[in-house]
Write an enzyme that holds these catalytic residues in place. Structure first.
Site: not given
Length: 451
Positions: A51, A137, A144, A209, A213, A312
Site C-alpha cells: 500500500r 489452506e 493446521i 470468524d 472457516k 498467527g
C-alpha cells in the site's frame, strides 16, 4: 492456466506485506534452497505489491525497491508472473484482485477466510470455468493442514461430520474464564493485552470468524457452494463464570464449536457455530488457550483430529507457503489441480441446509429468576412441557441483590434432546414472565454419539 516445463523457473507475485505477508516472503527467501530441493521446483519472487512504498518493512530479507509497486494490477498484468499470493485481507479489494487473477489464468493462493465465505461460491465457479486453481489452506485453521488432508489423505471418505474449535481468541477467553473464574470482559481484556485479541474483537467473540472457516470446510467436504446466510451463528458474550461451574459438575467444559453434519436420511447439511458443553472425556475438551482442533469423522477412517495453532504469523505463513509449493508443482500439469472443485454426488448433490429450528441436541438453560417467588419453577416446567420438551435435571444457586435490592437466583434446567424451534418458542413464552430477568443463557450439549 498454461503448463510449465520441468526445470522452468516459476515467477511469484505477492500482494500484501503485512504480518502474514512478511512471514511468507521471509519463508520463501530464507528457505528457498530447501523448498526448491524438496519441491523439485525453482522459483523467484518477481514483484511485491504494497500500500505504501515509503513504509518501513519488517521482513528479515530486504525487498529490492525495483520489485515493489502500489498497484496489484501490475502483478496481474505481468505476463511473466505465474502465481499470485493474496495477503491483503478484507473482501472488497481482495475480491477484485482474486477475480482478476483467475480471469487472467493465474493460480491464486489466499488465506482470506472472509473473502471465501462471502464470495467463495462465485470465485470457485470462476476457478472451475477458467481451469485456474484457487488454493486456500491458510483460510481454515492457520497452520493446521486440514484442507489438503480433506483433499488427499481423506479423499476416499464420505465426511459424516466436522466438529472443531477454530477460533483461538474465543478459545483463549473461555479457557481463562474456566481456569481463573473471571468474567467475560476481564478475560477479553487480558487476551487483548497479550495480543491474542484485536482491538476490535467482534468477529472472534460473536462467532463469525469461526463461521467463515466453517463455511469453507463445508464447501470443501461436500463439494457444494454455500453462502453466509446458510449457517446459524451465536457468540460467547453471554457466558458467565457460573456456567463453567455448572458444566464442571455435569462433567463438561464449554467451547465455541463449529458443527458441520451430514444427515443421510434427509440429505441435509447441519451448519452451526455456537458455544457448547463438551464432555470432559472428549479430546476437544482438552484444547485450551489459543490452540485449535478439528475433528473429522469419515465413514471409512472414523474420527481423526487435527490440532495446532490456528492463527498467527508463523503458522499461517507455513500454510500459505505449502499452498505455494503445491501451486508450483501443479503448474506443470494441465487439466488437473487440487484447488476447490464442485462435484456431483448421490449423497449430497441435492442436499438442503437444515433450518436452525430443526437442529436437535440436549440443552443447558440458565434463567435469572426472582428469589422467593412462588410458582416460578412450575411456570418454566409448564412452558417446556407445553412445547414437548422433557427436563432431565434442575439445580439452583443464590445470587447477590441487584442495584434495587432485589435478589435474583440462577435456575438451571438440563433438557433432553429437542428441536431448537421447540425451545425457542418456549423461551419466547417465558420471556413474558416478570419473575424472569434478562435473556436466559442457552448452550447446546454435544454428545458426539452421532458424529
Amino acid at each position: 492456466m498454461r503448463a510449465h516445463m520441468i526445470g522452468e523457473k516459476l515467477q511469484l507475485g505477492i500482494v500484501g506485506l503485512g504480518t502474514v505477508g512478511s512471514g511468507v516472503y521471509d519463508a520463501l527467501m530464507l528457505n528457498q534452497k530447501l523448498l526448491e530441493a524438496r519441491a523439485q521446483v525453482s522459483y523467484e519472487v518477481r514483484r511485491v505489491a504494497v500500500r505504501h512504498l515509503e513504509r518501513k518493512r519488517t521482513t528479515a530479507v530486504a525487498v529490492e525497491p525495483e520489485k515493489l509497486t502500489t498497484r496489484w494490477q501490475d502483478l496481474v498484468d505481468d505476463e511473466d508472473i505465474d502465481i499470485i499470493i493474496e495477503l491483503i485481507g478484507g473482501t472488497t479489494e481482495a475480491y477484485q484482485l482474486v477475480r482478476a487473477a483467475l480471469e487472467a489464468g493465474k493460480p491464486v493462493v489466499t488465506g482470506n477466510k472472509a473473502l471465501l465465505a462471502e464470495h467463495g461460491s462465485e470465485l470457485f465457479a470462476l476457478s472451475k470455468q477458467r481451469g485456474t486453481p484457487l488454493y486456500f489452506e491458510a483460510s481454515c485453521g492457520g497452520g493446521i493442514p486440514i484442507v489438503q488432508s480433506l483433499q488427499t489423505s481423506l479423499i476416499c471418505n464420505k465426511v459424516k461430520s466436522i466438529v472443531g474449535i477454530i477460533n483461538g481468541t474465543s478459545n483463549y477467553i473461555l479457557t481463562s474464564m474456566a481456569r481463573k473464574k473471571i468474567p467475560f470482559q476481564q478475560a477479553l481484556a487480558q487476551a487483548q493485552r497479550l495480543g491474542y485479541a484485536e482491538a476490535d474483537p467482534t468477529l472472534d467473540i460473536n462467532g463469525w470468524d469461526a463461521a467463515h472457516k466453517g463455511l469453507i470446510l463445508a464447501m470443501l467436504a461436500y463439494g457444494t457452494p454455500l453462502s453466509p446466510d446458510k449457517i446459524d451463528v451465536r457468540g460467547i458474550e453471554d457466558i458467565e463464570p457460573e456456567d463453567f461451574e455448572h458444566a464442571a459438575r455435569l462433567g463438561y467444559t464449554i467451547k465455541l464449536l463449529v458443527v458441520i453434519k451430514h444427515h443421510p436420511e434427509s440429505r441435509a447439511l447441519e451448519l452451526r457455530v455456537q458455544p457448547s458443553f463438551v464432555p470432559e472425556d472428549h479430546l476437544l475438551s482438552k484444547v485450551d488457550d489459543v490452540f485449535n482442533a478439528i475433528a473429522v469423522n469419515g465413514d471409512i477412517v472414523g474420527e481423526t483430529i487435527f490440532y495446532g495453532r490456528g492463527a498467527g504469523k508463523n503458522p499461517t505463513s507455513s500454510a500459505v507457503v505449502s499452498d505455494v509449493v503445491l501451486a508450483m508443482r501443479e503448474c506443470r500439469l494441465t487439466g488437473y489441480h487440487t484447488g476447490f472443485h464442485t462435484y456431483e454426488s448421490d449423497d449430497v448433490e441435492k442436499a438442503e441446509v437444515l433450518a436452525p429450528d430443526d437442529t436437535v441436541t440436549p440443552f443447558y438453560v440458565r434463567f435469572r429468576v426472582q428469589r422467593d417467588r412462588c410458582g416460578v419453577i412450575a411456570d418454566i416446567a409448564t412452558a417446556f412441557s407445553t412445547h414437548g420438551i422433557n427436563i432431565s435435571a434442575t439445580s439452583s444457586s443464590d445470587g447477590a441483590p441487584d442495584e434495587n435490592g432485589v435478589h435474583w437466583n440462577s435456575l438451571v434446567f438440563i433438557l433432553h434432546a429437542c428441536r431448537w424451534g421447540q425451545l425457542r418458542e418456549a423461551l419466547q413464552e417465558l420471556s413474558r414472565l416478570n419473575t424472569v430477568k434478562d435473556r436466559p443463557v442457552v448452550l447446546r450439549m454435544e454428545t458426539f454419539q452421532d458424529t
